[in-house]
Design a protein around this motif. Structure first.
Motif, PDB file in Angstrom:
ATOM      1  N   VAL A 215      36.614  92.974  37.608  1.00 41.73           N
ATOM      2  CA  VAL A 215      35.331  93.570  37.224  1.00 41.73           C
ATOM      3  C   VAL A 215      34.182  92.899  37.962  1.00 41.73           C
ATOM      4  O   VAL A 215      33.276  93.565  38.464  1.00 41.73           O
TER       5      VAL A 215
ATOM      6  N   LEU B 267      34.069  94.003  41.604  1.00 37.84           N
ATOM      7  CA  LEU B 267      33.586  95.375  41.755  1.00 37.84           C
ATOM      8  C   LEU B 267      32.096  95.484  41.472  1.00 37.84           C
ATOM      9  O   LEU B 267      31.383  96.265  42.102  1.00 37.84           O
ATOM     10  N   GLN B 268      31.604  94.702  40.492  1.00 39.30           N
ATOM     11  CA  GLN B 268      30.195  94.789  40.122  1.00 39.30           C
ATOM     12  C   GLN B 268      29.301  93.947  41.026  1.00 39.30           C
ATOM     13  O   GLN B 268      28.124  94.259  41.194  1.00 39.30           O
TER      14      GLN B 268
ATOM     15  N   GLN C 272      27.021  98.308  45.791  1.00 39.62           N
ATOM     16  CA  GLN C 272      27.753  99.565  45.697  1.00 39.62           C
ATOM     17  C   GLN C 272      27.380 100.542  46.802  1.00 39.62           C
ATOM     18  O   GLN C 272      28.227 101.271  47.314  1.00 39.62           O
TER      19      GLN C 272
ATOM     20  N   ARG D  48      35.950 104.335  42.258  1.00 39.89           N
ATOM     21  CA  ARG D  48      35.330 103.106  41.761  1.00 39.89           C
ATOM     22  C   ARG D  48      35.253 103.113  40.231  1.00 39.89           C
ATOM     23  O   ARG D  48      35.545 102.099  39.582  1.00 39.89           O
TER      24      ARG D  48
ATOM     25  N   LEU E 193      37.083 100.455  37.705  1.00 39.58           N
ATOM     26  CA  LEU E 193      36.362  99.694  36.684  1.00 39.58           C
ATOM     27  C   LEU E 193      36.966  99.925  35.301  1.00 39.58           C
ATOM     28  O   LEU E 193      37.084  98.982  34.499  1.00 39.58           O
TER      29      LEU E 193
ATOM     30  N   ARG F 193      38.545  96.809  33.199  1.00 35.90           N
ATOM     31  CA  ARG F 193      37.969  96.373  31.926  1.00 35.90           C
ATOM     32  C   ARG F 193      39.005  96.353  30.797  1.00 35.90           C
ATOM     33  O   ARG F 193      38.711  95.876  29.715  1.00 35.90           O
TER      34      ARG F 193
END
Length: 405
Positions: free
Chosen positions: A133, A136-137, A141, A294, A298, A302
């Motif tokens: 996570v 990706l965060q 983006q 994406r 996510l 999560r």
């Protein structure tokens, strides 16, 4: 523990004051008074010693007190030098790492995290989930999406798709996998004919002569044409060896060959591919595809249980089993980890030492005092308690000798 140690000192003072009034009534009170008096001395001495390590007693600038705050820079330098001389030596690191089976431990944990501890699987799942996570965060983006889209488009642009389509079509024809597609096309043709009978009738009516229209033969001709086409399509659907199906398969085989070997057709396919890639609608579709991917990543990341229950978890378990079952791979991994650790000690040992020294130097006096005092913990207060009790016993012994002599 501070309250206990201080309370004991206060109690000894109270006993001392009380026994001063009572010691003439009975000789035993003299022993009690001697114990309390010496205990006060011992308790106060040890309170002074403990306090002098970390701060000035009673905030008085007495020489040789607040020893640790005054010498924190030297302590940091000595600690860093100690690490450098006894821990961050490549030979010591190599010897220590040589006794650790990193591959075996990692393999057992990955293959069955629960076997390595009741919460092993949970830790692995939560750690993997948080890491995925955060990655990706944390990434930009827009930039990441642009990179992914650019890579996809570049990859497709650089790949000649015509031969790939031709080979895939060849393989499908060889395995008979084209038959469901042909069946679907035939069903679509029959449904289209049924839905567009009025168009066939209109064409026949418009092209028929006035005599045919006047006698109504155009309607009869239309019915015959529609019935004939419907029967032809139905026969093709039922008979896999129908001549028209054979012709269709022959045409597909020719197309597969031309896609691989006909330069003109390959050029037309490539031009069509480029045109599609440059079409705004295709760009929007690629953008949406990345956003969906994406969002899906996510959602999976999560959910720790889902993360390890799927393909990712299966891959980790297989990796763990491989670590355990392949001794040569295990030795390779252990050797790599050992060399990496030795290399880190050799390359970054001085940096680590400097980091420790500069970190300690950067602490203010209150911070280092608090951290060291908390690290030592209750033992500091036990020193005060022991000093109080031992002082009392020594005072009692001295008083006994004095009485006996």
């Amino acid at each position: 523990m501070r309250l206990v140690a201080t309370g004991l000192l206060v109690a000894m003072a109270a006993v001392f004051l009380a026994t001063r009034q009572l010691e003439h009534g009975h000789p035993a009170w003299g022993f009690v008074r001697a114990f309390a008096e010496a205990a006060m001395v011992g308790g106060l001495a040890d309170w002074f010693a403990v306090t002098a390590l970390f701060r000035h007693p009673l905030a008085l600038p007495i020489p040789h007190t607040a020893i640790i705050p005054r010498n924190k820079d030297r302590i940091g330098d000595q600690l860093a030098q100690f690490l450098r001389e006894y821990f961050l030596i490549p030979a010591v690191v190599a010897r220590r790492m040589g006794r650790i089976d990193v591959a075996g431990v990692a393999g057992r944990w990955l293959a069955d995290p629960n076997r390595m501890g009741g919460t092993g699987a949970g830790r692995l799942a939560r750690g993997s989930s948080r890491l995925a996570v955060e990655i990706l965060q944390a990434l930009d983006q827009e930039r990441l999406g642009g990179m992914v889209r650019g890579m996809m488009v570049t990859r497709v642009r650089e790949t000649e798709v015509s031969p790939m389509i031709g080979r895939a079509l060849d393989a499908a024809l060889a395995d008979g996998k084209h038959q469901p597609v042909v069946d679907q096309v035939i069903r679509w043709a029959r449904a289209s004919l049924a839905a567009n009978e009025h168009l066939v009738r209109a064409m026949v009516h418009d092209r028929a002569g006035s005599i045919l229209r006047w006698t109504g033969l155009d309607e009869t001709l239309s019915n015959k044409i529609i019935d004939g086409l419907d029967k032809l399509i139905a026969d093709m659907a039922e008979d896999r060896d129908h001549p028209l199906r054979a012709k269709a398969e022959e045409g597909l085989a020719d197309l597969a060959r031309d896609l691989q070997h006909d330069g003109a057709l390959r050029a037309r396919v490539e031009a069509l591919k480029i045109e599609l890639l440059e079409n705004p609608a295709m760009q929007d579709w690629i953008n949406g595809l990345w956003e969906q991917a994406r969002a899906a990543m996510l959602r999976v990341a999560r959910d720790p249980e889902r993360l390890l229950a799927g393909k990712f978890g299966e891959a980790l378990r297989q990796l763990g089993e491989t670590f355990q079952d392949d001794p040569r791979l295990g030795r390779t991994i252990n050797r790599f980890v050992r060399r990496a650790a030795v290399g880190a000690a050799a390359d970054y040992g001085d940096t680590i030492v400097r980091l420790v020294s500069e970190t300690v130097r950067g602490w203010d006096a209150h911070t280092i005092t608090t951290r060291l005092e908390n690290a030592v913990g209750k033992d500091l207060q036990f020193i005060r308690i022991n000093g109080t009790l031992v002082g009392g016993l020594v005072g009692t012994t001295i008083h006994a000798v004095d009485v006996l002599l």
